[in-house]
Structures are given as structure tokens and as C-alpha cells.
Design an enzyme around this catalytic site. Structure first.
Site, mmCIF file in Angstrom:
data_model
loop_
_atom_site.group_PDB
_atom_site.id
_atom_site.type_symbol
_atom_site.label_atom_id
_atom_site.label_comp_id
_atom_site.label_asym_id
_atom_site.label_seq_id
_atom_site.Cartn_x
_atom_site.Cartn_y
_atom_site.Cartn_z
ATOM 1 N N SER A 144 -0.105 0.581 -9.642
ATOM 2 C CA SER A 144 0.126 -0.491 -10.612
ATOM 3 C C SER A 144 -1.116 -1.354 -10.712
ATOM 4 C CB SER A 144 1.312 -1.354 -10.163
ATOM 5 O OG SER A 144 1.393 -2.534 -10.931
ATOM 6 N N TYR A 157 5.976 -6.278 -4.152
ATOM 7 C CA TYR A 157 5.633 -5.079 -4.925
ATOM 8 C C TYR A 157 4.122 -4.905 -5.017
ATOM 9 C CZ TYR A 157 5.079 -2.154 -9.102
ATOM 10 O OH TYR A 157 4.698 -1.176 -9.991
#
Length: 268
Positions: A144, A157
Site C-alpha cells: 500500500s 495497517y
């Protein structure tokens, strides 16, 4: 362009919807044989049914599940050439975003790392022996942009994805000389169920900023994240990058982080 993937064997985790489904479909279109790991199937995955596709039901937070999936690929198709660790994002039952460091508990942190890091670690551990038996292979870990551009939202995350990037570099150094290339693809915000499901990120952000969910998807989120393209990423755009990376046409690309993020990352 022929990506030379015909008859190769790929495992795609989290492949029943969103980015993973697009990755599985693209590999099939290129002639690969694909084992999709996900907790459940989906209408989209059912549409791909055929002799070159196997669905291996698996909860990838189960420590034994990744090895069972890889074993299934070897059993069904005789080996393994490609591993795409796509499973990630909110762990089962979790809704994101969370808006501060204080939001996730210890249990939340553990669940986030189990799903976004440890499942990939275990899948790679299982995939290396059959890849080495065939003289090499390609691993892509779907990371990501938040791994490189963290902020006050979803801190657990972002940390898990940063660890995945570091792991990828380490693996590429150790196993590159043995013919196994390891890379990451880092999407920005992608228009998937994570955003669009009822109660998903679009609804959570809509409640937070006082807008409707369609405005969040089309305008608010792209503006908040300063996306150069002005829109969320399409899953197929990520899948195309993954297919190129696993292809022999990318034979000299390893340890790289390929960004597909609509201009989310601004740093040089």
C-alpha cells in the site's frame, strides 16, 4: 503483448473479489493456471470457473492455511511458479478507517499483522521449496502507498504494510540469486468492496465529514488523498501491474516497489 505466462501455475490469495479477483482473471486470460485462496467464493469468481482455476477455501489468519493452499497448487497443477500475496486490508470483521493511534487495541494490532504480514510470511515459506524445484519463480506482495506515506489514520495497517515492504526487499536479496524474484505493488485507494460495501470506508468517511457516500467515492476521498488523477484506482490497473511483474518480461526487476496510486505518493 505476450507476457509468457501460458501454463504457469499461480497462487493468488484474497482472490474472490476486488484486486485479487482482477489478478486471478488477468492470469487466466494470459493462459496461467490459478489457485485462488479466499474464505468464500463469489459470483465474480464463479464466472471464471474452468479447468485452469481452483478455489482453495482458506482463512489465511490460520497459521496452517497458506501451506495447505500451496500444497493444493502443487497437487492440482504439478508445481508453483507465481505467488501473489494479495490478501490484506481490514481483517475479517473489521471496518476501516480508524482515525487515530489510540483507536486500535493490542488485539487489533495483532489481527492486522496476522492478516497483512504473517499470512504473507507463511505463504512465502511454503512457496519457496516448489519454486526452487522448478528453478525459480516470482512473488508479488500487494502492499500500500500507506507503507511509505503514513498518517494518523489506520496506523496499524500502515505499519504492517511497511513491514511487508521490508520483508520483500530481504527476500529479493536472499533468493534472487536462486531465480526467485520478489517485488511489491503498492496501490493507492482502490475502488473495491473495502470502500463500497455498506458500512465500508465510504460510509465511515461520509459520517465523519458530513457528506454522502457517492460524494466521498467520487470527490471527497480523491481530494483528501490529493490524488493527481482525481479518482480512485480501478482494480484492473493494479492487476495489470502484477501481471507484468510476474512475467518473464520483468526478468531484471526484483526488490522493486511498483506504485499504482493515482498520484497519492508525492515524494521522490
Amino acid at each position: 503483448m505476450d507476457l509468457y505466462l501460458k501454463d504457469s501455475v499461480a497462487v493468488v490469495t484474497g482472490g474472490s473479489k476486488g484486486i485479487g479477483l482482477a489478478i486471478a482473471r488477468t492470469h487466466l486470460d494470459e493462459g496461467a493456471r490459478v489457485v485462488v485462496a479466499s474464505r468464500t467464493s463469489s459470483p465474480g469468481l464463479a464466472e471464471l470457473a474452468g479447468p485452469r482455476l481452483v478455489h482453495a477455501p482458506a482463512d489465511l489468519t490460520d497459521p496452517d492455511a497458506p501451506a495447505r493452499v500451496v500444497a493444493r497448487a502443487v497437487e492440482e497443477f504439478g508445481g508453483l511458479d507465481i505467488l501473489v500475496n494479495n490478501a490484506g486490508g481490514p481483517p475479517p470483521g473489521v471496518r476501516l478507517p480508524r482515525f487515530s493511534f489510540g483507536a486500535p487495541t493490542d488485539a487489533d494490532w495483532l489481527a492486522m499483522f496476522e492478516f497483512n504480514l504473517f499470512s504473507a510470511v507463511r505463504a512465502v515459506r511454503a512457496a519457496l521449496p516448489p519454486m526452487l524445484e522448478r528453478g525459480g519463480g516470482s512473488i508479488v506482495n500487494v502492499s500500500s502507498g500507506n507503507a511509505r506515506q503514513p498518517g494518523p489514520m489506520n496506523v496499524d495497517y500502515s505499519a504492517a504494510k511497511a513491514a511487508l515492504n521490508n520483508l520483500t526487499k530481504s527476500l529479493s536479496e536472499e533468493f534472487g540469486p536462486q531465480g526467485i524474484r520478489v517485488n511489491t505493488v503498492s496501490p493507492g485507494p482502490v475502488r473495491t468492496a473495502w470502500w463500497t460495501d455498506d458500512g465500508g470506508a465510504a460510509d465511515i468517511l461520509a459520517a465523519h465529514v458530513g457528506a454522502d457516500r457517492d460524494a466521498v467515492l467520487d470527490e471527497v476521498a480523491p481530494e483528501m488523498m490529493n490524488l493527481t488523477t482525481g479518482r480512485l484506482v480501478d482494480p484492473q490497473e493494479v492487476a495489470d501491474m502484477v501481471a507484468l511483474l510476474v512475467s518473464p518480461r520483468s526478468a531484471s526487476t526484483t526488490g522493486a516497489d511498483m506504485v499504482v496510486d493515482g498520484g497519492f505518493l508525492k515524494a521522490v
